[in-house]
Write an enzyme that holds these catalytic residues in place. Structure first.
Site, PDB file in Angstrom:
ATOM      1  CB  SER A  70      -0.966  -0.033   1.183  1.00 27.12           C
ATOM      2  OG  SER A  70      -1.944   0.969   1.070  1.00 27.12           O
TER       3      SER A  70
ATOM      4  CG  ASP B 189      -6.477  -2.941  -4.652  1.00 29.11           C
ATOM      5  OD1 ASP B 189      -7.120  -1.872  -4.619  1.00 29.11           O
ATOM      6  OD2 ASP B 189      -5.318  -3.042  -4.183  1.00 29.11           O
TER       7      ASP B 189
ATOM      8  CG  HIS C  25      -5.573  -2.032  -0.730  1.00 26.97           C
ATOM      9  ND1 HIS C  25      -4.647  -1.826  -1.726  1.00 26.97           N
ATOM     10  CD2 HIS C  25      -5.138  -1.310   0.340  1.00 26.97           C
ATOM     11  CE1 HIS C  25      -3.700  -1.010  -1.293  1.00 26.97           C
ATOM     12  NE2 HIS C  25      -3.969  -0.690  -0.050  1.00 26.97           N
TER      13      HIS C  25
END
Length: 467
Positions: free
Chosen positions: A47, A369, A422
């Site tokens: 991320s 995602d 995610h």
């Protein structure tokens, strides 16, 4: 070595704390190499941590006081591979919605179901204004503003993703929903979705051809006149109380904002916040990467304004989920005037229906995602770093590994072992296997090279970027 974003939210607001954090990472990597017979490390950022490891690779090689003094060959000596998971390399549109109106799809829908609840006082605080006050102190959020402007994300009448069919189609296995599929030949074409208009005021502003779109430029408009609010009682972090009625009206009269004009918009509505962010981050495309200005750290987390290290034996991966509707653009409306209010919100009444299923509750979705669109996660490894380019001068081998989302069949499976979401992708067995194989010595070619389910390569071809 795994890196997430959480430790960075505060550290990037304080250069001393940031440099201590970077020094600790450098020392840990050097220790791992020294205690494992000189074997190089595999770094796994996730991320937002992806952006900050890009920053780290420039920092560790740069001379003091700006950098860690490791020298130009530090990465080549210490890093075997960088496996980026769910990397928002080019930012995420939902960061704009968060900074602009403290909303994303979930909050917008919640407001639609329970009008006024989030605008009411909670323990003496207006809920949304308090959230905005808090999040606007997280300056690192501004690192997630989309990078590359209209060149990457599209303009008033185009976007790389082109036509999409966002209709949810249930599959036979586990009732898997795989929305946002490209329209194939022989199928009925769906209405064109122009994701290039990141923010539109009104559904018509999102759909009209630019030649028919009447716009009044907000830049240079007067602010602070005819204000109906008492500024002394308003939250200083929102900055909206400084705008006045004329400034607010100017924003909505511009009608449609592309990624380029969104930056101007944020500077207009939140100049104090953006001034702080501009000291740490940049969102453009470098004309000349050898320009001395790019030695400043504010450019190092933007892959379009920095070079990968001189480490030809290193590999870089982009691993991410696909097949989940992911926020890409928004339809907004102005809210009624009230004291200390946030004057704009996502228009949840804007829906496309069967004709335009990518628009739901004021949010246009694309493939991704659930947090990061494919365009942001995949473009650099699909084109920007593919082969020897000015962003990758030593020709580091770049690979894309996409994981098609398959949610759990029931609650007993928890987050599932085939998720492309995610965060839940961290439990994806296929992704874990790929990581273990690389850590055990495999190369990207040993994994089979690229594994792609989306049209990221086709989209990348549409983006005219000097390489």
């Amino acid at each position: 070595m795994y890196m997430a974003a959480y430790d960075w939210r505060i550290s990037f607001q304080n250069t001393e704390v940031r440099d201590r954090t970077l020094s600790r990472i450098k020392n840990n990597i050097e220790l791992m190499v020294a205690t494992n017979g000189g074997k190089k490390v595999v770094v796994i950022p996730h991320s937002m941590g992806v952006l900050y490891f890009l920053h780290f690779m420039k920092w560790v090689e740069a001379p003091p006081p700006m950098g860690g003094g490791g020298g130009s060959d530090w990465c080549a000596k210490h890093i075997k591979a960088v496996i980026n998971i769910g990397g928002p390399f080019l930012g995420v549109p939902k960061s704009v919605a968060g900074l602009f109106s403290i909303e994303a799809r979930d909050i917008a829908v919640a407001r639609a179901f329970a009008p006024g609840v989030l605008d009411k006082d909670l323990f003496g605080l207006q809920t949304l204004e308090h959230l905005m006050r808090m999040t606007r102190t997280w300056d690192s959020t501004m690192s997630m503003i989309p990078k590359g402007g209209d060149t990457i994300w599209g303009g008033l009448d185009w976007s790389p993703e082109g036509y999409f069919n966002c209709s949810a189609k249930k599959q036979k296995i586990n009732d898997t929903i795989k929305p946002c599929q490209n329209v194939k030949e022989g199928l009925e074409p769906m209405k064109h979705v122009n994701y290039g208009r990141l923010i539109s005021f009104g559904k018509d502003a999102a759909e009209l051809h630019s030649s028919k779109l009447e716009r009044m430029d907000f830049r240079g408009s007067l602010k602070g006149r005819k204000s109906i609010v008492n500024a002394s009682t308003c939250d200083i972090w929102t900055e909206y109380h400084d705008m006045g009625i004329e400034g607010i009206r100017a924003v909505s009269d511009y009608r449609a904002y592309t990624t380029d004009s969104v930056l101007d918009l944020l500077h207009f509505v939140a100049p104090k916040m953006m001034k702080r962010g501009d000291a740490h981050f940049s969102h453009g495309i470098a004309d000349n990467l050898d320009d001395p200005k790019y030695k400043h750290y504010k450019y190092w987390s933007n892959p379009l304004e920095t070079k990968l290290p001189d480490a030809p034996d290193m590999e870089i991966y982009s691993m991410y989920g696909v097949g989940i509707p992911t926020e890409r653009a928004y339809v907004y409306r102005s809210t009624p005037q009230s004291e200390c209010h946030i004057p704009f919100q996502i228009d949840t009444s804007a829906n496309g229906g069967d004709e335009d299923p990518c628009l739901k509750d004021g949010v246009y979705s694309a493939n991704g995602d659930e947090t990061v669109p494919v365009l942001s996660a995949g473009f650099m490894c699909a084109k920007g770093w593919r082969g020897t380019t000015r962003f990758n001068p030593s020709g580091i081998r770049a690979y894309i590994r996409e994981y098609e989302h398959n949610p759990p069949a029931n609650l007993l499976e928890g987050r599932g072992t085939q998720s492309g979401a995610h965060v839940d992708i961290l439990g994806n067995f296929a992704l874990i296997e790929d990581i273990i194989r690389v850590a055990a010595g495999a190369s990207g070619e040993d994994l089979g090279g690229d594994r792609v389910h989306s049209d990221i390569f086709k989209w990348s071809e549409k983006i005219k970027l000097k390489l």
